[in-house]
Design a protein around this motif. Structure first.
Motif, PDB file in Angstrom:
ATOM      1  N   THR A  52      37.146  35.634  55.515  1.00 33.15           N
ATOM      2  CA  THR A  52      37.707  35.805  54.183  1.00 33.15           C
ATOM      3  C   THR A  52      36.707  36.596  53.344  1.00 33.15           C
ATOM      4  N   PHE A  53      37.144  37.046  52.207  1.00 29.50           N
ATOM      5  CA  PHE A  53      36.246  37.747  51.295  1.00 29.50           C
ATOM      6  C   PHE A  53      36.728  37.526  49.873  1.00 29.50           C
ATOM      7  N   SER A  54      35.806  37.652  48.947  1.00 29.58           N
ATOM      8  CA  SER A  54      36.123  37.591  47.525  1.00 29.58           C
ATOM      9  C   SER A  54      35.676  38.893  46.885  1.00 29.58           C
ATOM     10  N   GLY A  55      36.381  39.280  45.853  1.00 24.54           N
ATOM     11  CA  GLY A  55      36.072  40.544  45.213  1.00 24.54           C
ATOM     12  C   GLY A  55      36.243  40.481  43.714  1.00 24.54           C
ATOM     13  N   GLU A  56      35.556  41.389  43.051  1.00 26.86           N
ATOM     14  CA  GLU A  56      35.679  41.561  41.606  1.00 26.86           C
ATOM     15  C   GLU A  56      35.674  43.051  41.321  1.00 26.86           C
ATOM     16  N   VAL A  57      36.684  43.519  40.610  1.00 22.28           N
ATOM     17  CA  VAL A  57      36.797  44.936  40.295  1.00 22.28           C
ATOM     18  C   VAL A  57      36.932  45.091  38.787  1.00 22.28           C
ATOM     19  N   ASN A  58      36.185  46.060  38.252  1.00 25.85           N
ATOM     20  CA  ASN A  58      36.277  46.427  36.849  1.00 25.85           C
ATOM     21  C   ASN A  58      36.708  47.894  36.780  1.00 25.85           C
ATOM     22  N   GLU A  66      46.823  50.882  22.853  1.00 26.89           N
ATOM     23  CA  GLU A  66      46.864  52.004  21.917  1.00 26.89           C
ATOM     24  C   GLU A  66      46.495  53.298  22.628  1.00 26.89           C
ATOM     25  N   VAL A  67      47.148  54.368  22.179  1.00 28.87           N
ATOM     26  CA  VAL A  67      46.930  55.684  22.774  1.00 28.87           C
ATOM     27  C   VAL A  67      45.528  56.185  22.416  1.00 28.87           C
ATOM     28  N   GLN A  68      44.934  56.924  23.351  1.00 25.78           N
ATOM     29  CA  GLN A  68      43.607  57.531  23.203  1.00 25.78           C
ATOM     30  C   GLN A  68      42.524  56.477  22.998  1.00 25.78           C
ATOM     31  N   ARG A  69      42.749  55.308  23.543  1.00 24.33           N
ATOM     32  CA  ARG A  69      41.737  54.255  23.578  1.00 24.33           C
ATOM     33  C   ARG A  69      41.426  53.946  25.040  1.00 24.33           C
ATOM     34  N   SER A  70      40.239  53.441  25.278  1.00 30.91           N
ATOM     35  CA  SER A  70      39.853  53.037  26.626  1.00 30.91           C
ATOM     36  C   SER A  70      39.717  51.524  26.673  1.00 30.91           C
ATOM     37  N   TYR A  71      40.158  50.962  27.777  1.00 21.03           N
ATOM     38  CA  TYR A  71      40.121  49.517  27.978  1.00 21.03           C
ATOM     39  C   TYR A  71      39.478  49.227  29.331  1.00 21.03           C
ATOM     40  N   ASN A  72      39.012  47.997  29.471  1.00 16.23           N
ATOM     41  CA  ASN A  72      38.426  47.556  30.736  1.00 16.23           C
ATOM     42  C   ASN A  72      39.308  46.473  31.347  1.00 16.23           C
ATOM     43  N   LEU A  73      39.721  46.707  32.582  1.00 22.61           N
ATOM     44  CA  LEU A  73      40.526  45.741  33.336  1.00 22.61           C
ATOM     45  C   LEU A  73      39.630  45.071  34.369  1.00 22.61           C
ATOM     46  N   LYS A  74      39.575  43.757  34.319  1.00 24.56           N
ATOM     47  CA  LYS A  74      38.744  42.981  35.256  1.00 24.56           C
ATOM     48  C   LYS A  74      39.648  42.045  36.049  1.00 24.56           C
ATOM     49  N   ILE A  75      39.538  42.115  37.361  1.00 25.33           N
ATOM     50  CA  ILE A  75      40.334  41.273  38.247  1.00 25.33           C
ATOM     51  C   ILE A  75      39.404  40.606  39.251  1.00 25.33           C
ATOM     52  N   ILE A  76      39.526  39.298  39.371  1.00 26.51           N
ATOM     53  CA  ILE A  76      38.785  38.507  40.365  1.00 26.51           C
ATOM     54  C   ILE A  76      39.808  38.002  41.379  1.00 26.51           C
ATOM     55  N   TYR A  77      39.522  38.194  42.648  1.00 24.45           N
ATOM     56  CA  TYR A  77      40.522  37.887  43.671  1.00 24.45           C
ATOM     57  C   TYR A  77      39.835  37.483  44.962  1.00 24.45           C
ATOM     58  N   ASN A  78      40.621  36.990  45.912  1.00 20.44           N
ATOM     59  CA  ASN A  78      40.147  36.699  47.258  1.00 20.44           C
ATOM     60  C   ASN A  78      41.301  36.925  48.224  1.00 20.44           C
ATOM     61  N   ALA A  79      40.948  37.133  49.496  1.00 18.23           N
ATOM     62  CA  ALA A  79      41.964  37.428  50.504  1.00 18.23           C
ATOM     63  C   ALA A  79      41.363  37.263  51.885  1.00 18.23           C
ATOM     64  N   LEU A  80      42.211  37.375  52.893  1.00 24.44           N
ATOM     65  CA  LEU A  80      41.780  37.315  54.275  1.00 24.44           C
ATOM     66  C   LEU A  80      41.278  38.681  54.732  1.00 24.44           C
ATOM     67  N   ILE A  81      40.302  38.672  55.630  1.00 28.58           N
ATOM     68  CA  ILE A  81      39.923  39.895  56.332  1.00 28.58           C
ATOM     69  C   ILE A  81      40.909  40.030  57.484  1.00 28.58           C
ATOM     70  N   GLU A  82      41.838  40.952  57.342  1.00 22.97           N
ATOM     71  CA  GLU A  82      42.976  41.031  58.241  1.00 22.97           C
ATOM     72  C   GLU A  82      42.538  41.389  59.670  1.00 22.97           C
ATOM     73  N   ASN A  83      43.383  40.974  60.617  1.00 20.54           N
ATOM     74  CA  ASN A  83      43.148  41.295  62.022  1.00 20.54           C
ATOM     75  C   ASN A  83      44.026  42.467  62.458  1.00 20.54           C
ATOM     76  N   LEU A 127      45.311  46.758  61.078  1.00 21.77           N
ATOM     77  CA  LEU A 127      44.873  47.915  60.304  1.00 21.77           C
ATOM     78  C   LEU A 127      45.511  47.894  58.921  1.00 21.77           C
ATOM     79  N   LEU A 128      45.009  46.984  58.085  1.00 23.19           N
ATOM     80  CA  LEU A 128      45.561  46.818  56.751  1.00 23.19           C
ATOM     81  C   LEU A 128      44.448  46.394  55.806  1.00 23.19           C
ATOM     82  N   GLY A 129      44.174  47.209  54.798  1.00 19.42           N
ATOM     83  CA  GLY A 129      43.204  46.851  53.785  1.00 19.42           C
ATOM     84  C   GLY A 129      41.820  46.658  54.379  1.00 19.42           C
ATOM     85  N   PHE A 130      41.196  45.532  54.022  1.00 20.38           N
ATOM     86  CA  PHE A 130      39.867  45.158  54.536  1.00 20.38           C
ATOM     87  C   PHE A 130      40.116  44.398  55.840  1.00 20.38           C
ATOM     88  N   PHE A 131      39.939  45.072  56.984  1.00 15.87           N
ATOM     89  CA  PHE A 131      40.300  44.458  58.266  1.00 15.87           C
ATOM     90  C   PHE A 131      39.067  44.385  59.165  1.00 15.87           C
TER      91      PHE A 131
END
Length: 274
Positions: free
Chosen positions: A176-182, A240-257, A259-263
């Motif tokens: 398994t693995f956990s991830g955080e993306v900004n 709002e238009v012409q503004r910048s925002y930060n999207l933060k997502i914390i997630y976890n998933a299986l390391i697939e067996n 050819l899909l994603g993180f395998f």
């Protein structure tokens, strides 16, 4: 003298006879050279036949091109109609399954509820509210006669990613693995939907913030849409238009067996699998 008298007397060859013989060889039917001889001579029809064949080829090519354009237009119209029917048949997207959230993305069980209410009742009330919101949004898009952003084959262009910051932690004991993306986002058109590709993941938390001083933008709900393999974040207000925002997502998933994603994959060396 007798022999000479028995010989046949031939008329002398004249220039007119030479011209007539030449005319016969040239196919002018023995006429002397001139405009009448040229008019009476055989005319070649090879060029006329080539022109007729070329005209038929050009006409056939034009007809085939028109038929191909007609078939293409019919196929495009049928595909658009099929997508609209499929979206209407699927009904409003619901949170659940892969779209179920935990952690900061959802309020703690019982938060904002009167005392004495059980956790199951609180979850049932949240699911009912999300279902009602989804039905209202689906009806709104149907009134507009448009596909919602998450049902379209390509991601919407109202947001443009400027920078990604990704952190992964892999656990080889249970694969398994956990991830955080900004993701830093630039808003091109005002919208309260954030749509990004995701599949076979468990989302733990979702946060949207303009900057550290302005604070965050409240997330109304999130859900997966498996038909297009996207994850949708629905906000309480439009970005709002012409503004910048930060999207933060914390997630976890299986390391697939597969050819899909993180395998993962393996090989055998000296009888040992690695």
């Amino acid at each position: 003298m007798a022999l000479e008298e028995k010989r046949e007397k031939r008329p002398p060859v004249t220039p007119m006879m030479i011209e007539e013989e030449a005319a016969l060889r040239n196919g002018s039917r023995g006429l002397p050279p001139g405009p009448w001889a040229e008019a009476a001579g055989p005319r070649p029809r090879t060029t006329e036949r080539h022109i007729a064949v070329h005209k038929r080829l050009v006409l056939g090519f034009a007809v085939s091109i028109l038929a191909l354009l007609a078939v293409t237009m019919i196929a495009v119209l049928l595909s658009v109609r099929f997508e609209e029917c499929g979206a209407a048949a699927d009904g409003p997207p619901r949170a659940g399954g892969n779209g179920s959230l935990s952690g900061a993305a959802r309020q703690p069980p019982g938060a904002g509820q009167p005392p004495g209410r059980s956790e199951e009742e609180a979850r049932g009330g949240e699911a009912a509210e999300e279902e009602e919101e989804g039905e209202e949004e689906e009806e709104e898009w149907q009134r507009r006669r448009e596909l919602p952003p998450w049902a379209r084959p390509r991601l919407p262009r109202h947001l443009r990613p400027l920078h990604y910051n990704l952190m992964l932690s892999a656990f080889m004991e249970n694969f398994t693995f956990s991830g955080e993306v900004n993701v830093q986002l630039e808003v091109r058109n005002a919208s309260r939907y954030i749509v990004l590709h995701a599949h076979r993941m468990h989302i733990e938390a979702v946060r949207v913030a303009e900057d550290k001083l302005a604070g965050g933008v409240r997330v109304a709900r999130t859900f997966f849409y498996p038909q297009t393999q996207v994850f949708v974040v629905v906000l309480n207000r439009s970005l709002e238009v012409q503004r910048s925002y930060n999207l933060k997502i914390i997630y976890n998933a299986l390391i697939e067996n597969e050819l899909l994603g993180f395998f993962r994959s393996s090989y055998v060396l000296h009888g040992e699998r690695r």
